[in-house]
Design an enzyme around this catalytic site. Structure first.
Site, PDB file in Angstrom:
ATOM      1  N   TYR A   1       0.816  -1.216   0.000  1.00  0.00           N
ATOM      2  CA  TYR A   1       0.000   0.000   0.000  1.00  0.00           C
ATOM      3  C   TYR A   1       0.847   1.262   0.000  1.00  0.00           C
ATOM      4  O   TYR A   1       1.893   1.311   0.626  1.00  0.00           O
ATOM      5  CB  TYR A   1      -0.883   0.020   1.265  1.00  0.00           C
ATOM      6  CG  TYR A   1      -1.893  -1.090   1.300  1.00  0.00           C
ATOM      7  CD1 TYR A   1      -3.146  -0.929   0.702  1.00  0.00           C
ATOM      8  CD2 TYR A   1      -1.597  -2.308   1.896  1.00  0.00           C
ATOM      9  CE1 TYR A   1      -4.081  -1.961   0.718  1.00  0.00           C
ATOM     10  CE2 TYR A   1      -2.528  -3.341   1.914  1.00  0.00           C
ATOM     11  CZ  TYR A   1      -3.766  -3.163   1.316  1.00  0.00           C
ATOM     12  OH  TYR A   1      -4.691  -4.189   1.323  1.00  0.00           O
ATOM     13  N   CYS A   2       0.359   2.298  -0.723  1.00  0.00           N
ATOM     14  CA  CYS A   2       0.947   3.643  -0.643  1.00  0.00           C
ATOM     15  C   CYS A   2      -0.163   4.616  -0.265  1.00  0.00           C
ATOM     16  O   CYS A   2      -1.291   4.483  -0.742  1.00  0.00           O
ATOM     17  CB  CYS A   2       1.452   4.163  -1.977  1.00  0.00           C
ATOM     18  SG  CYS A   2       2.314   3.065  -3.012  1.00  0.00           S
ATOM     19  N   PHE A   3       0.192   5.611   0.519  1.00  0.00           N
ATOM     20  CA  PHE A   3      -0.788   6.575   1.014  1.00  0.00           C
ATOM     21  C   PHE A   3      -0.277   7.996   0.869  1.00  0.00           C
ATOM     22  O   PHE A   3       0.922   8.238   0.970  1.00  0.00           O
ATOM     23  CB  PHE A   3      -1.025   6.383   2.518  1.00  0.00           C
ATOM     24  CG  PHE A   3      -1.453   5.009   2.912  1.00  0.00           C
ATOM     25  CD1 PHE A   3      -2.798   4.662   2.917  1.00  0.00           C
ATOM     26  CD2 PHE A   3      -0.521   4.062   3.306  1.00  0.00           C
ATOM     27  CE1 PHE A   3      -3.204   3.388   3.308  1.00  0.00           C
ATOM     28  CE2 PHE A   3      -0.927   2.783   3.695  1.00  0.00           C
ATOM     29  CZ  PHE A   3      -2.267   2.445   3.697  1.00  0.00           C
TER      30      PHE A   3
ATOM     31  N   GLU B   1       3.587   0.295  -7.289  1.00  0.00           N
ATOM     32  CA  GLU B   1       2.876  -0.931  -6.960  1.00  0.00           C
ATOM     33  C   GLU B   1       2.876  -1.828  -8.194  1.00  0.00           C
ATOM     34  O   GLU B   1       2.655  -1.352  -9.300  1.00  0.00           O
ATOM     35  CB  GLU B   1       1.406  -0.610  -6.622  1.00  0.00           C
ATOM     36  CG  GLU B   1       1.216   0.284  -5.411  1.00  0.00           C
ATOM     37  CD  GLU B   1       1.450  -0.455  -4.109  1.00  0.00           C
ATOM     38  OE1 GLU B   1       1.562  -1.703  -4.150  1.00  0.00           O
ATOM     39  OE2 GLU B   1       1.511   0.207  -3.068  1.00  0.00           O
TER      40      GLU B   1
ATOM     41  N   ILE C   1      -3.267   3.853  -2.772  1.00  0.00           N
ATOM     42  CA  ILE C   1      -3.237   2.958  -3.937  1.00  0.00           C
ATOM     43  C   ILE C   1      -2.643   1.621  -3.502  1.00  0.00           C
ATOM     44  O   ILE C   1      -1.850   1.567  -2.567  1.00  0.00           O
ATOM     45  CB  ILE C   1      -2.471   3.523  -5.170  1.00  0.00           C
ATOM     46  CG1 ILE C   1      -0.968   3.541  -4.950  1.00  0.00           C
ATOM     47  CG2 ILE C   1      -2.987   4.895  -5.550  1.00  0.00           C
ATOM     48  CD1 ILE C   1      -0.178   3.765  -6.230  1.00  0.00           C
TER      49      ILE C   1
END
Length: 415
Positions: A9-11, A94, A188
């Site tokens: 996950y990326c935030f 990702e 994402i």
């Protein structure tokens, strides 16, 4: 059958959802369990005309000047899972499964494009332009894992962030779509997420989708509906929920807590995959404050220490967080590739392995150890908070060896 992309996950969170005029960025990198990630700094550099840069699998033209970068990367490849540059640009990628399988032919890896974007872009938008131009010219493809037996190739999605805005870029082959984000929160993960709000796209994206029979051209164009695999009905809810549910304003600590969330599925610890490294970055919208980047350099953020890094002219290199270099003898560079797996563990990784074993086995000693680790981390966070809230200009001599000292302290403490 396509390889399954592990859910990492990326935030990003923007003010007012993020506290005090800060943009907060975070990423967990889920990779094969035994893979080692290293944290490496490269200073800005000028390059000779006509020179080439050797990426993981192919060489491409170098640019006249590259920016200073700090990256976290699987030790066998050239690119990066995530990182930042001296201009306050952060990028993470990702691995994505799409309707069209990714090419196994060796080209640029998604991770190479992360590093190239950081080396060449002074803003998030500039980095996006760099990535899509290189994608158009060289394509993406090749094995994502250090594995001689099967080729795991993926399409890529990127979260590209600076002090003012973020871009979500999703790619399928050379085709791409991107959405600009300037407020709220965004997560994402390892599947396509862009729908009908598209702020930039490959000029032939829609005609390509039509030519493949994936879109009629009559209904509204929804990128992830058109390009996702038919059986892909998952969504990135684990990560999205944990960020959106935060009532209070999001701080570095909030982001670290989210990355440590095993119960919610954000922190991966499964038979084949593990969160092998994590990063959190704080980008103050006020340009007189420095950006601060926190790297673990070790697996499992719930048992790791986030250590701060700040760009200044004289950054002290940190060999203890860098894997041994095998040069031209590296099995990742020789054809056929990956015929053997060298020991890529760095000093920090080895020390941390001992700590993980203690935490897992001995409850009393493990609890004490974890408490001390969190205490070390808290001291670092507080010192950085002071830098951000201080009206005095940053003293470069004080922070040039910041990351070095933190890694050193951590290793000593594990011994």
């Amino acid at each position: 059958r396509m390889a399954v992309a592990p859910p990492s996950y990326c935030f990003v969170a923007f003010p007012p959802r993020a506290k005090d005029g800060l943009v907060v960025f975070g990423k967990n990198s889920a990779r094969p369990r035994d893979e080692v990630q290293e944290v490496v700094y490269f200073s800005a550099a000028d390059h000779e005309p006509e020179s080439k840069v050797e990426c993981t699998y192919i060489s491409i033209d170098q640019v006249p000047r590259t920016h200073a970068i700090v990256i976290s990367r699987p030790a066998w490849l050239w690119g990066a899972e995530m990182g930042a540059n001296e201009h306050g640009v952060c990028i993470a990628n990702e691995a994505i499964n799409a309707r069209e399988p990714a090419a196994e032919t060796e080209a640029l890896l998604g991770m190479d494009l992360v590093r190239l974007g950081l080396e060449r872009g002074t803003t998030a938008k500039e980095a996006l332009d760099v990535i899509v131009a290189l994608l158009e010219e060289h394509g993406q493809g090749g094995n994502y894992y250090e594995d001689a037996h099967t080729c795991h190739s993926f399409q890529s999605a990127y979260l590209i962030v600076d002090r003012a805005e973020a871009w979500v870029l999703e790619t399928v082959g050379k085709y791409w779509a991107a959405e600009q984000i300037t407020e709220g929160v965004k997560c994402i993960c390892n599947q396509l997420s862009l729908t009908t709000k598209i702020d930039a796209e490959h000029p032939e994206l829609r005609s390509y989708a039509q030519s493949q029979g994936w879109w009629t051209g009559e209904d509204e164009f929804n990128f992830s509906e058109v390009f996702s695999p038919a059986d892909d009905h998952l969504d990135c809810c684990a990560g999205k929920d944990s960020l959106e549910k935060k009532e209070e304003s999001i701080t570095v600590q909030t982001m670290i807590d989210i990355l440590r969330d095993k119960a919610g599925g954000v922190c991966i610890d499964s038979e084949s995959f593990l969160t092998t490294a994590s990063v959190v970055s704080v980008l103050p919208q006020n340009r007189s404050s420095p950006c601060i980047h926190y790297f673990t350099g070790t697996p499992d953020p719930s048992r790791s220490i986030f250590k701060p890094f700040i760009f200044v002219d004289d950054v002290k290199l940190v060999p203890k967080a860098q894997s041994p270099c095998f040069g031209d003898d590296d099995p990742a560079k020789k054809e056929p590739r990956f015929q053997e797996k060298p020991d890529r563990r760095h000093e920090l990784y080895k020390a941390h392995q001992w700590a993980r074993a203690v935490i897992e086995s001995d409850q009393e000693q493990g609890r004490k150890l974890r408490k001390t680790m969190l205490e070390l981390e808290r001291q670092g966070l507080e010192a950085m908070e002071e830098i951000l809230t201080s009206s005095d200009p940053l003293d470069p001599t004080e922070v040039g060896d910041l990351f070095y000292d933190c890694v050193d302290t951590e290793i000593k403490f594990f011994k």
